[in-house]
Design a protein around this motif. Structure first.
Motif, PDB file in Angstrom:
ATOM      1  N   SER B  64      -2.546 -11.802 -16.438  1.00  0.00           N
ATOM      2  CA  SER B  64      -1.167 -11.472 -16.087  1.00  0.00           C
ATOM      3  C   SER B  64      -1.096 -10.200 -15.250  1.00  0.00           C
ATOM      4  CB  SER B  64      -0.315 -11.349 -17.349  1.00  0.00           C
ATOM      5  OG  SER B  64      -0.945 -10.470 -18.247  1.00  0.00           O
ATOM      6  N   LEU B  65      -2.093  -9.316 -15.366  1.00  0.00           N
ATOM      7  CA  LEU B  65      -2.012  -8.044 -14.631  1.00  0.00           C
ATOM      8  C   LEU B  65      -2.743  -8.096 -13.299  1.00  0.00           C
ATOM      9  CD1 LEU B  65      -2.381  -5.371 -17.446  1.00  0.00           C
ATOM     10  CD2 LEU B  65      -0.349  -6.057 -16.178  1.00  0.00           C
ATOM     11  N   GLU B  66      -3.772  -8.967 -13.207  1.00  0.00           N
ATOM     12  CA  GLU B  66      -4.648  -8.926 -12.027  1.00  0.00           C
ATOM     13  C   GLU B  66      -3.904  -9.088 -10.715  1.00  0.00           C
ATOM     14  OE1 GLU B  66      -8.865 -10.967 -11.204  1.00  0.00           O
ATOM     15  OE2 GLU B  66      -7.102 -11.965 -10.412  1.00  0.00           O
ATOM     16  N   PRO B  67      -3.056 -10.095 -10.543  1.00  0.00           N
ATOM     17  CA  PRO B  67      -2.399 -10.274  -9.246  1.00  0.00           C
ATOM     18  C   PRO B  67      -1.638  -9.023  -8.809  1.00  0.00           C
ATOM     19  CG  PRO B  67      -1.937 -12.127 -10.685  1.00  0.00           C
ATOM     20  CD  PRO B  67      -2.626 -11.094 -11.503  1.00  0.00           C
ATOM     21  N   TRP B  68      -1.009  -8.405  -9.796  1.00  0.00           N
ATOM     22  CA  TRP B  68      -0.199  -7.225  -9.492  1.00  0.00           C
ATOM     23  C   TRP B  68      -1.079  -6.084  -8.997  1.00  0.00           C
ATOM     24  CZ3 TRP B  68       0.427  -2.368 -12.071  1.00  0.00           C
ATOM     25  CH2 TRP B  68       1.582  -1.668 -11.684  1.00  0.00           C
ATOM     26  N   ILE B  69      -2.237  -5.858  -9.700  1.00  0.00           N
ATOM     27  CA  ILE B  69      -3.136  -4.762  -9.324  1.00  0.00           C
ATOM     28  C   ILE B  69      -3.761  -5.032  -7.963  1.00  0.00           C
ATOM     29  CG2 ILE B  69      -5.303  -3.631  -9.936  1.00  0.00           C
ATOM     30  CD1 ILE B  69      -4.516  -4.110 -12.886  1.00  0.00           C
ATOM     31  N   VAL B  70      -4.208  -6.292  -7.772  1.00  0.00           N
ATOM     32  CA  VAL B  70      -4.846  -6.636  -6.496  1.00  0.00           C
ATOM     33  C   VAL B  70      -3.858  -6.433  -5.348  1.00  0.00           C
ATOM     34  CG1 VAL B  70      -5.775  -8.555  -5.144  1.00  0.00           C
ATOM     35  CG2 VAL B  70      -6.539  -8.209  -7.485  1.00  0.00           C
ATOM     36  N   GLU B  71      -2.602  -6.815  -5.589  1.00  0.00           N
ATOM     37  CA  GLU B  71      -1.594  -6.658  -4.534  1.00  0.00           C
ATOM     38  C   GLU B  71      -1.409  -5.184  -4.191  1.00  0.00           C
ATOM     39  OE1 GLU B  71       2.046  -9.193  -4.765  1.00  0.00           O
ATOM     40  OE2 GLU B  71       3.012  -7.235  -4.521  1.00  0.00           O
ATOM     41  N   ARG B  72      -1.359  -4.345  -5.234  1.00  0.00           N
ATOM     42  CA  ARG B  72      -1.238  -2.911  -5.014  1.00  0.00           C
ATOM     43  C   ARG B  72      -2.375  -2.401  -4.131  1.00  0.00           C
ATOM     44  NH1 ARG B  72       2.980  -0.384  -7.785  1.00  0.00           N
ATOM     45  NH2 ARG B  72       4.446  -1.885  -6.921  1.00  0.00           N
ATOM     46  N   LEU B  73      -3.614  -2.803  -4.507  1.00  0.00           N
ATOM     47  CA  LEU B  73      -4.790  -2.353  -3.764  1.00  0.00           C
ATOM     48  C   LEU B  73      -4.721  -2.849  -2.325  1.00  0.00           C
ATOM     49  CD1 LEU B  73      -7.545  -2.916  -6.474  1.00  0.00           C
ATOM     50  CD2 LEU B  73      -6.651  -0.736  -5.637  1.00  0.00           C
ATOM     51  N   LEU B  74      -4.258  -4.092  -2.163  1.00  0.00           N
ATOM     52  CA  LEU B  74      -4.171  -4.687  -0.829  1.00  0.00           C
ATOM     53  C   LEU B  74      -3.184  -3.903   0.030  1.00  0.00           C
ATOM     54  CD1 LEU B  74      -4.931  -7.024   1.056  1.00  0.00           C
ATOM     55  CD2 LEU B  74      -3.016  -8.302   0.091  1.00  0.00           C
ATOM     56  N   VAL B  75      -2.018  -3.606  -0.531  1.00  0.00           N
ATOM     57  CA  VAL B  75      -1.013  -2.845   0.225  1.00  0.00           C
ATOM     58  C   VAL B  75      -1.580  -1.492   0.614  1.00  0.00           C
ATOM     59  CG1 VAL B  75       1.235  -1.742   0.093  1.00  0.00           C
ATOM     60  CG2 VAL B  75       0.924  -4.035  -0.802  1.00  0.00           C
ATOM     61  N   ALA B  76      -2.291  -0.886  -0.332  1.00  0.00           N
ATOM     62  CA  ALA B  76      -2.848   0.431  -0.048  1.00  0.00           C
ATOM     63  C   ALA B  76      -3.846   0.365   1.096  1.00  0.00           C
ATOM     64  CB  ALA B  76      -3.515   0.983  -1.307  1.00  0.00           C
ATOM     65  N   SER B  77      -4.512  -0.783   1.243  1.00  0.00           N
ATOM     66  CA  SER B  77      -5.543  -0.875   2.280  1.00  0.00           C
ATOM     67  C   SER B  77      -4.957  -1.254   3.639  1.00  0.00           C
ATOM     68  CB  SER B  77      -6.594  -1.914   1.871  1.00  0.00           C
ATOM     69  OG  SER B  77      -6.033  -3.205   2.009  1.00  0.00           O
ATOM     70  N   LEU B  78      -3.696  -1.661   3.669  1.00  0.00           N
ATOM     71  CA  LEU B  78      -3.089  -2.076   4.941  1.00  0.00           C
ATOM     72  C   LEU B  78      -2.826  -0.851   5.813  1.00  0.00           C
ATOM     73  CD1 LEU B  78      -0.474  -4.760   3.817  1.00  0.00           C
ATOM     74  CD2 LEU B  78      -2.620  -5.134   5.027  1.00  0.00           C
ATOM     75  N   PRO B  79      -2.768  -1.060   7.147  1.00  0.00           N
ATOM     76  CA  PRO B  79      -2.457   0.075   8.040  1.00  0.00           C
ATOM     77  C   PRO B  79      -1.042   0.599   7.764  1.00  0.00           C
ATOM     78  CG  PRO B  79      -2.514  -2.007   9.245  1.00  0.00           C
ATOM     79  CD  PRO B  79      -3.056  -2.283   7.890  1.00  0.00           C
ATOM     80  N   GLU B  80      -0.828   1.839   8.170  1.00  0.00           N
ATOM     81  CA  GLU B  80       0.426   2.543   7.926  1.00  0.00           C
ATOM     82  C   GLU B  80       1.632   1.749   8.432  1.00  0.00           C
ATOM     83  OE1 GLU B  80       0.969   5.316   6.234  1.00  0.00           O
ATOM     84  OE2 GLU B  80       3.104   5.048   6.636  1.00  0.00           O
ATOM     85  N   SER B  81       1.469   1.133   9.630  1.00  0.00           N
ATOM     86  CA  SER B  81       2.589   0.406  10.249  1.00  0.00           C
ATOM     87  C   SER B  81       3.073  -0.730   9.340  1.00  0.00           C
ATOM     88  CB  SER B  81       2.152  -0.176  11.596  1.00  0.00           C
ATOM     89  OG  SER B  81       1.078  -1.080  11.374  1.00  0.00           O
ATOM     90  N   ALA B  82       2.124  -1.401   8.682  1.00  0.00           N
ATOM     91  CA  ALA B  82       2.505  -2.511   7.811  1.00  0.00           C
ATOM     92  C   ALA B  82       3.127  -2.003   6.520  1.00  0.00           C
ATOM     93  CB  ALA B  82       1.278  -3.365   7.493  1.00  0.00           C
ATOM     94  N   ARG B  83       2.569  -0.879   6.004  1.00  0.00           N
ATOM     95  CA  ARG B  83       3.061  -0.374   4.728  1.00  0.00           C
ATOM     96  C   ARG B  83       4.515   0.077   4.801  1.00  0.00           C
ATOM     97  NH1 ARG B  83      -0.856   4.023   2.542  1.00  0.00           N
ATOM     98  NH2 ARG B  83      -1.745   3.788   4.622  1.00  0.00           N
ATOM     99  N   SER B  84       4.924   0.526   6.022  1.00  0.00           N
ATOM    100  CA  SER B  84       6.281   1.058   6.126  1.00  0.00           C
ATOM    101  C   SER B  84       7.318  -0.039   6.389  1.00  0.00           C
ATOM    102  CB  SER B  84       6.338   2.109   7.237  1.00  0.00           C
ATOM    103  OG  SER B  84       5.897   1.501   8.439  1.00  0.00           O
ATOM    104  N   LEU B  85       6.888  -1.311   6.377  1.00  0.00           N
ATOM    105  CA  LEU B  85       7.837  -2.413   6.585  1.00  0.00           C
ATOM    106  C   LEU B  85       8.832  -2.474   5.421  1.00  0.00           C
ATOM    107  CD1 LEU B  85       5.455  -5.295   7.737  1.00  0.00           C
ATOM    108  CD2 LEU B  85       7.320  -4.320   9.078  1.00  0.00           C
ATOM    109  N   PRO B  86      10.013  -2.990   5.704  1.00  0.00           N
ATOM    110  CA  PRO B  86      10.948  -3.218   4.583  1.00  0.00           C
ATOM    111  C   PRO B  86      10.350  -4.225   3.585  1.00  0.00           C
ATOM    112  CG  PRO B  86      11.812  -4.119   6.654  1.00  0.00           C
ATOM    113  CD  PRO B  86      10.610  -3.307   6.999  1.00  0.00           C
ATOM    114  N   SER B  87      10.802  -4.180   2.350  1.00  0.00           N
ATOM    115  CA  SER B  87      10.085  -4.873   1.277  1.00  0.00           C
ATOM    116  C   SER B  87      10.043  -6.389   1.488  1.00  0.00           C
ATOM    117  CB  SER B  87      10.725  -4.553  -0.080  1.00  0.00           C
ATOM    118  OG  SER B  87      12.045  -5.061  -0.094  1.00  0.00           O
ATOM    119  N   ASP B  88      11.115  -6.986   2.059  1.00  0.00           N
ATOM    120  CA  ASP B  88      11.067  -8.440   2.236  1.00  0.00           C
ATOM    121  C   ASP B  88      10.077  -8.843   3.321  1.00  0.00           C
ATOM    122  OD1 ASP B  88      12.743  -7.115   3.911  1.00  0.00           O
ATOM    123  OD2 ASP B  88      14.081  -8.823   4.254  1.00  0.00           O
TER     124      ASP B  88
END
Lengths: 282, 460
Positions: B64-88
């Motif tokens: 139940s926790l893995e997808p959430w953690i992996v997603e967090r790590l994935l977002v953290a690894s994305l370039p700055e331009s992608a991270r600053s996108l609106p949430s949708d």
């Protein structure tokens, strides 16, 4: 339930009303017996529970039926108002008459028989109705009263005869199930005498009661003897000795001994009766 | 797939743990099993539980926790331009990455950046899965070792195992209760959203039901009205007709079966009557729509009555037939529960059988019968399929059973069938209706259970 007795009666050439005269050889002091049983056999399916019982029950006496469990005394009691009819596979043969009338006569409505032969059961079984309605139940279904006042009078007299009136006069309209065990049993007796029966059958009426309630019921039985014929099944030797005038000892479906209570308890003629009464078996 | 293999491996390990624990327990008293506190099997179960339970709990938590953690790590690894996108927009991007990694169709052109991210994601998932397998198996083996160490002749293995079993039972019942609460809350929240659009007073007391919402302001018939009174009236009408059929027939059937029928007849007929309860309601629906409704319409025409082919009468009668086994089975149980001693007492006083039933048995059983009937009413109110097929959709406010009416449940079905948007008053109305329906049946059930309970106490 097979009504073999009527045919038997016809075959023997004994007319029922006259017959009682023939059958009372045992009765003492020339009193006509209230209930006459001749050669009564009862079968539950293939199993025979009673073997050729002959008994004369005298009016205004208490007759006690004693014997070990399963000896057939309750079965015999239930024959007297045909309560065995409802039991699946039960068959009664022989002749029983109440007040000169053959109770197995096809023309006889069993409902009328039961109105004449009331019954009090082992466990107090008041209906879940008020005290008043419990007693009024019988008179209502038999139409014994023509007005409300009359019904009330019947109920009050019955409660009085059952010695219950003092205890319940303030709670006539509260549920009968709320009374104590002994009061419930006296309520059931009041209910039975409200239809003015001739005979009252009691199937171990005190077995679910404490000694004080038992003493009250025994006292009541002794008083009721004046107006009714009472047959009581009991496991309690002292009770049989205290309340009854005549005692019948049943064993393994046979009537081993029947006679005056004093004689049965002091000087039984059958060895087995002595053993049972003195507690050597059963 | 890997999870399945992992779970079966854990089960096999638990089985091994069971045998190890058992033999160790027997060995610890050198074969004299009577010196053990519990039976050897309990020691086996004790070790098996040590092996399986912690590993399974960790596995569940991990899943139940893995997808959430992996997603967090994935977002953290994305370039700055992608991270600053609106949430949708970010969610859309993450979705694409996931699809690409999973080999599904992607909604945009695949550029190297996306491909990198997808590879990274796939890697993380892979690592996660392996870590999960290793951790779980290690826990299982450690559990066996630990359980083995605890085994001693005076270990109260039976009591401990029973405690764990009790915990399972508690968890199971909690799940059942929580699910119910969850359903109620989801109904409640959607209903509250509806009541923001339509005031509760209009919903509860409005006399007109026409659930429309306009797409454009100038649309014809754009004004919807959400007065639920016709629906409740229809529901009550049909339930009333159903009870008029079911209560007398069911009750008389029960009296016959409990008091008069030969035991052999009863043993044969009672199950048959209960089969009637097992017929799917859709089948009753056919029966109502294709047989009963035309029959009523034709015979009505014969008598000069105008009965519409979809009438409350047809639906109600068939629903009543459906409920007969309910009423008869419950009443039969309650009538048989009336003590035999009361019947004997009554017939000992010279009452006939029918007098006994009328004056003693039925009054004694009445509270229970009322309880059973109330349960049947709540069943009738909640019934859907028969009414959908036989009663029609027009929300008439009428007390005439010969006309077509509609019920709450039918409207819920029609509001939610097909493609719908879930923020218009039209679809949200279904939840409000559901909530009201739930409240009504809940109240009926509570009253019914109370009544039945009170009755039971009388003889015990």
């Amino acid at each position: 339930m097979q009504l073999a007795n009527s045919e038997n009666a016809a075959k023997d050439g004994v007319g029922m009303p006259e017959k009682t005269g023939n059958l009372t050889t045992e009765s003492k002091a020339g009193r006509t017996p209230m209930v006459v049983a001749r050669d009564v056999d009862v079968f539950y399916g293939d199993k025979q529970a009673l073997f050729g019982i002959d008994m004369d029950i005298l009016p205004n006496e208490v007759t006690a039926l004693i014997g070990p469990s399963g000896c057939g005394k309750s079965t015999f009691l239930r024959c007297l108002n045909r309560m065995n009819d409802v039991i699946e596979g039960c068959r009664v043969e022989g002749r029983i008459s109440v007040d000169g009338q053959d109770i197995f006569d096809r023309a006889l409505d069993v409902v009328h028989l039961r109105a004449r032969v009331g019954m009090v059961f082992q466990k107090p079984n008041p209906f879940p109705k008020s005290v008043f309605d419990n007693v009024a139940y019988g008179p209502k279904i038999h139409g014994l009263s023509s007005s409300k006042d009359e019904l009330e009078e019947i109920v009050m007299t019955s409660l009085e005869k059952a010695g219950l009136i003092e205890e319940v006069k303030d709670r006539l309209h509260q549920p009968g199930t709320g009374l104590s065990g002994g009061q419930q049993q006296r309520l059931c007796i009041a209910r039975a005498i409200a239809i003015q029966p001739e005979v009252i059958l009691m199937d171990e009426p005190c077995s679910a009661l404490d000694p004080i309630a038992t003493a009250k019921i025994e006292e009541l039985i002794d008083e009721l003897r004046e107006n009714y014929t009472i047959v009581i099944v009991t496991h309690n030797m002292q009770q049989a000795a205290r309340v009854s005038q005549r005692t019948a000892f049943f064993h393994l479906g046979k009537l081993l001994e029947f006679g005056d209570t004093d004689q049965i308890f002091t000087n039984p003629s059958v060895e087995r009766t002595r053993d049972y009464i003195t507690g050597r078996f059963g | 797939m890997q999870i399945l293999v992992l779970v079966s491996t854990l089960l096999v390990l638990s089985l091994i743990g069971y045998y190890l624990g058992r033999s160790r327990a027997v060995a610890s008293v050198s074969g004299e099993a009577s010196r053990l506190h519990s039976l050897p099997g309990y020691y086996g179960l004790y070790v098996a539980l040590w092996c399986g339970v912690p590993a399974l709990i960790v596995l569940l938590a991990w899943l139940s926790l893995e997808p959430w953690i992996v997603e967090r790590l994935l977002v953290a690894s994305l370039p700055e331009s992608a991270r600053s996108l609106p949430s949708d927009r970010l969610a859309l991007l993450l979705n694409d990455i996931r699809n690409l990694a999973g080999g599904n169709i992607v909604s945009r052109d695949v550029d190297p950046e996306l491909r990198d991210a997808a590879n990274h994601y796939a890697n993380m998932r892979q690592i996660g899965t392996w870590a999960e397998i290793v951790v779980c198996l290690a826990l299982a083996v450690a559990g066996i070792a630990l359980g083995q160490r605890y085994i001693a002749p005076d270990l109260r293995a039976r009591n401990k195992v029973e405690k764990v079993v009790m915990a399972f039972l508690v968890i199971s019942s909690t799940i059942a209760i929580l699910t119910t609460i969850g359903i109620v809350f989801s109904l409640l929240f959607e209903a509250i959203r509806f009541f923001r659009l339509v005031p509760p007073s209009e919903f509860l007391f409005g006399l007109e039901w026409s659930p429309q919402t306009a797409l454009r302001a100038d649309q014809v018939g754009s004004s919807g009205s959400f007065g639920a009174v016709p629906l409740f009236a229809g529901t009550m009408l049909i339930s009333f007709i159903a009870m008029c059929v079911a209560v007398p027939v069911g009750l008389f059937a029960a009296i016959y079966m409990a008091e008069y029928a030969h035991p052999r007849f009863r043993a044969a007929v009672k199950p048959v009557l209960e089969i009637l309860a097992g017929v799917p309601t859709v089948v009753y629906g056919f029966f109502a729509a294709l047989t009963v409704a035309p029959f009523f319409r034709d015979s009505g025409g014969f008598l000069g009555l105008d009965i519409s082919s979809e009438s409350a009468l047809a639906a109600g009668v068939v629903m009543g037939i459906m409920i007969i086994p309910f009423v008869s089975s419950l009443s039969d149980d309650i009538i048989t529960a009336v003590p035999q001693s009361l019947r004997e007492g009554s017939s000992g006083l010279g009452a006939t059988r029918s007098e006994t039933i009328k004056t003693v048995v039925l009054p004694a059983a009445l509270p229970g019968i009322v309880g059973g009937v109330l349960l049947a009413v709540s069943r009738a109110i909640g019934e859907t399929m028969i009414v959908v097929m036989a009663a029609g959709l027009s929300a008439n406010l009428t007390a005439n059973p010969l006309e077509a009416v509609t019920t709450v449940t039918v409207q819920i079905v029609t509001l939610l069938v097909g493609d719908q948007e879930f923020d218009s008053a039209k679809t949200l109305a279904a939840f409000a209706l559901g909530l009201v329906l739930f409240c009504v049946t809940l109240c009926l059930n509570i009253v019914a259970l109370r009544v039945v309970q009170k009755y039971r106490e009388q003889y015990e």
